[in-house]
Design a protein around this motif. Structure first.
Motif, PDB file in Angstrom:
ATOM      1  N   GLY A  80       0.786  -1.227   0.000  1.00  0.00           N
ATOM      2  CA  GLY A  80       0.000   0.000   0.000  1.00  0.00           C
ATOM      3  C   GLY A  80       0.812   1.268   0.000  1.00  0.00           C
ATOM      4  N   THR A  81       2.151   1.153  -0.040  1.00  0.00           N
ATOM      5  CA  THR A  81       3.008   2.337  -0.038  1.00  0.00           C
ATOM      6  C   THR A  81       4.013   2.257  -1.183  1.00  0.00           C
ATOM      7  OG1 THR A  81       4.782   1.457   1.381  1.00  0.00           O
ATOM      8  CG2 THR A  81       2.849   2.396   2.477  1.00  0.00           C
ATOM      9  N   GLY A  82       4.519   3.410  -1.583  1.00  0.00           N
ATOM     10  CA  GLY A  82       5.551   3.445  -2.612  1.00  0.00           C
ATOM     11  C   GLY A  82       5.184   2.640  -3.834  1.00  0.00           C
ATOM     12  N   MET A  87      -1.585  -0.817  -8.888  1.00  0.00           N
ATOM     13  CA  MET A  87      -1.665   0.104 -10.011  1.00  0.00           C
ATOM     14  C   MET A  87      -3.051   0.035 -10.636  1.00  0.00           C
ATOM     15  SD  MET A  87       1.285   1.387  -9.765  1.00  0.00           S
ATOM     16  CE  MET A  87       1.385   2.413 -11.240  1.00  0.00           C
ATOM     17  N   ALA A  88      -3.485   1.152 -11.189  1.00  0.00           N
ATOM     18  CA  ALA A  88      -4.794   1.221 -11.827  1.00  0.00           C
ATOM     19  C   ALA A  88      -4.806   0.356 -13.080  1.00  0.00           C
ATOM     20  CB  ALA A  88      -5.130   2.667 -12.178  1.00  0.00           C
ATOM     21  N   LYS A  94      -0.183   4.576 -13.358  1.00  0.00           N
ATOM     22  CA  LYS A  94      -1.046   5.354 -12.475  1.00  0.00           C
ATOM     23  C   LYS A  94      -1.447   4.494 -11.283  1.00  0.00           C
ATOM     24  CE  LYS A  94      -5.360   7.986 -12.312  1.00  0.00           C
ATOM     25  NZ  LYS A  94      -6.551   8.442 -13.084  1.00  0.00           N
ATOM     26  N   PRO A  95      -1.154   4.941 -10.070  1.00  0.00           N
ATOM     27  CA  PRO A  95      -1.510   4.122  -8.904  1.00  0.00           C
ATOM     28  C   PRO A  95      -3.018   4.075  -8.687  1.00  0.00           C
ATOM     29  CG  PRO A  95      -0.665   6.236  -8.195  1.00  0.00           C
ATOM     30  CD  PRO A  95      -0.456   6.173  -9.670  1.00  0.00           C
ATOM     31  N   LYS A  96      -3.476   2.955  -8.236  1.00  0.00           N
ATOM     32  CA  LYS A  96      -4.883   2.769  -7.907  1.00  0.00           C
ATOM     33  C   LYS A  96      -5.191   3.458  -6.587  1.00  0.00           C
ATOM     34  CE  LYS A  96      -8.240  -0.992  -7.325  1.00  0.00           C
ATOM     35  NZ  LYS A  96      -8.410  -2.485  -7.297  1.00  0.00           N
ATOM     36  N   GLY A 100     -10.476   1.365   0.258  1.00  0.00           N
ATOM     37  CA  GLY A 100     -10.842  -0.050   0.308  1.00  0.00           C
ATOM     38  C   GLY A 100      -9.661  -0.993   0.401  1.00  0.00           C
ATOM     39  N   PHE A 101      -8.433  -0.473   0.317  1.00  0.00           N
ATOM     40  CA  PHE A 101      -7.250  -1.336   0.407  1.00  0.00           C
ATOM     41  C   PHE A 101      -7.057  -1.776   1.856  1.00  0.00           C
ATOM     42  CE2 PHE A 101      -2.705  -2.169   0.910  1.00  0.00           C
ATOM     43  CZ  PHE A 101      -2.429  -2.957  -0.203  1.00  0.00           C
ATOM     44  N   LYS A 102      -6.951  -3.068   2.066  1.00  0.00           N
ATOM     45  CA  LYS A 102      -6.864  -3.616   3.419  1.00  0.00           C
ATOM     46  C   LYS A 102      -5.411  -3.794   3.852  1.00  0.00           C
ATOM     47  CE  LYS A 102     -11.351  -4.055   3.643  1.00  0.00           C
ATOM     48  NZ  LYS A 102     -12.145  -3.105   4.478  1.00  0.00           N
ATOM     49  N   ALA A 103      -5.022  -3.091   4.887  1.00  0.00           N
ATOM     50  CA  ALA A 103      -3.675  -3.242   5.448  1.00  0.00           C
ATOM     51  C   ALA A 103      -3.627  -2.554   6.796  1.00  0.00           C
ATOM     52  CB  ALA A 103      -2.615  -2.658   4.524  1.00  0.00           C
ATOM     53  N   THR A 104      -2.826  -3.095   7.682  1.00  0.00           N
ATOM     54  CA  THR A 104      -2.559  -2.471   8.974  1.00  0.00           C
ATOM     55  C   THR A 104      -1.053  -2.462   9.206  1.00  0.00           C
ATOM     56  OG1 THR A 104      -2.638  -4.566  10.187  1.00  0.00           O
ATOM     57  CG2 THR A 104      -4.730  -3.363   9.924  1.00  0.00           C
TER      58      THR A 104
END
Length: 308
Positions: A80-82, A87-88, A94-96, A100-104
């Motif tokens: 979810g970083t960098g 990607m879209a 182009k990043p998506k 809704g992205f699941k991460a902790t």
């Protein structure tokens, strides 16, 4: 100074080879990474683990420096970083959206950092191995189920980031930002955008957990839902923690609190003053500036390369 203001080293030196690779996380998620190798014999292996909202490119200069001294080095971005961001489907590079992205942050440790450690140990099993953690990257060390595989760890500006242990007035700015700006944005947009004041967009779950920890007296050590806290006691390697005296986030008491959780060892905590490096400020991010090559970096590298 924030991470975006750090001068990333120029081109990788000719005596160092670098290549962008993919390291699979424990659940198969592809993590963008960069491998740095010396042109000559490899004598050590080092994994660099990033701070929150800091892209791996910030560590390029330090990684190249270690590689030039004979280390195989890997830097990587948490999910979810960098470049580890989805990607879209349309659009060139182009990043998506992270909505809704699941991460902790717990996922970053259990799935990403643990897999990066395993990746390094598998490929460089015959080399002495060292772990470098910057801020959250150092916190993650204690959460890793496989941290017993790490014989030597250097923590840089890593702390139990309870807000009251931060320097004033920074502590009040942090509380106001996290609760008054970050959390509302996370719940409205589904993520926290970089323009809110972070180095990059962050997944909602990451920011919510981070805020939850910052507001607790012992930071993540007080999170009773975090079963991975038990892994702090499993680490039995060498541990050195750098506490930078002008770091408003990782103050000496905050560094000491994090280190106190490594109950099977006696961590070595070293205070670094800007004057020690011949500069007026270092702060939370400045250690990785390339102008510390002949001062802070040299001492860190010598310790990482030490045997036993």
């Amino acid at each position: 100074m924030n991470a975006s203001q750090i001068a990333v080293a120029q081109a990788t030196p000719d005596d160092v080879f670098s290549d962008d690779i993919v390291v699979p996380a424990a659940d198969g998620y592809p993590l963008a990474a960069t491998l740095f190798l010396p042109r000559g014999k490899k004598r050590h292996a080092v994994l660099i683990n990033s701070a929150t909202a800091v892209p791996r490119k910030v560590y390029r200069g330090f990684a190249g420096y270690l590689a030039r001294r004979g280390a195989a080095v890997v830097t990587y971005d948490y999910r979810g970083t960098g470049d580890s961001r989805p990607m879209a489907a349309t659009g060139l590079n182009k990043p998506k959206s992270l909505a809704g992205f699941k991460a902790t942050m717990a996922d970053w440790a259990a799935l990403d950092a643990s897999a990066a450690v395993s990746w390094m140990r598998e490929r460089y099993r015959d080399l002495p191995f060292a772990y470098v953690g910057h801020s959250f990257g150092g916190q993650a060390l204690g959460l890793l189920a496989n941290n017993a595989e790490i014989p030597r760890a250097l923590l840089i500006a890593s702390q139990a980031a309870y807000w009251k242990l931060m320097a004033s007035p920074e502590r009040y700015r942090v509380v106001a930002f996290m609760n008054g700006i970050g959390l509302p944005l996370a719940r409205t947009l589904g993520y926290v955008p970089a323009w809110a004041g972070l180095g990059m967009d962050l997944p909602r779950g990451v920011f919510e957990q981070w805020t939850h920890w910052v507001m607790r007296e012992r930071y993540l050590l007080d999170d009773t839902t975090l079963a991975a806290r038990e892994n702090f006691a499993k680490y039995k390697g060498k541990l050195r923690a750098f506490s930078v005296t002008d770091d408003t986030w990782a103050t000496r008491p905050a560094v000491e609190l994090l280190c106190s959780a490594f109950t099977s060892i006696t961590p070595e905590i070293i205070s670094i003053r800007p004057a020690d490096a011949g500069v007026t400020k270092i702060g939370h991010f400045g250690f990785f500036r390339s102008d510390h090559r002949d001062t802070l970096w040299r001492g860190a590298a010598e310790w990482l390369e030490a045997e036993g």
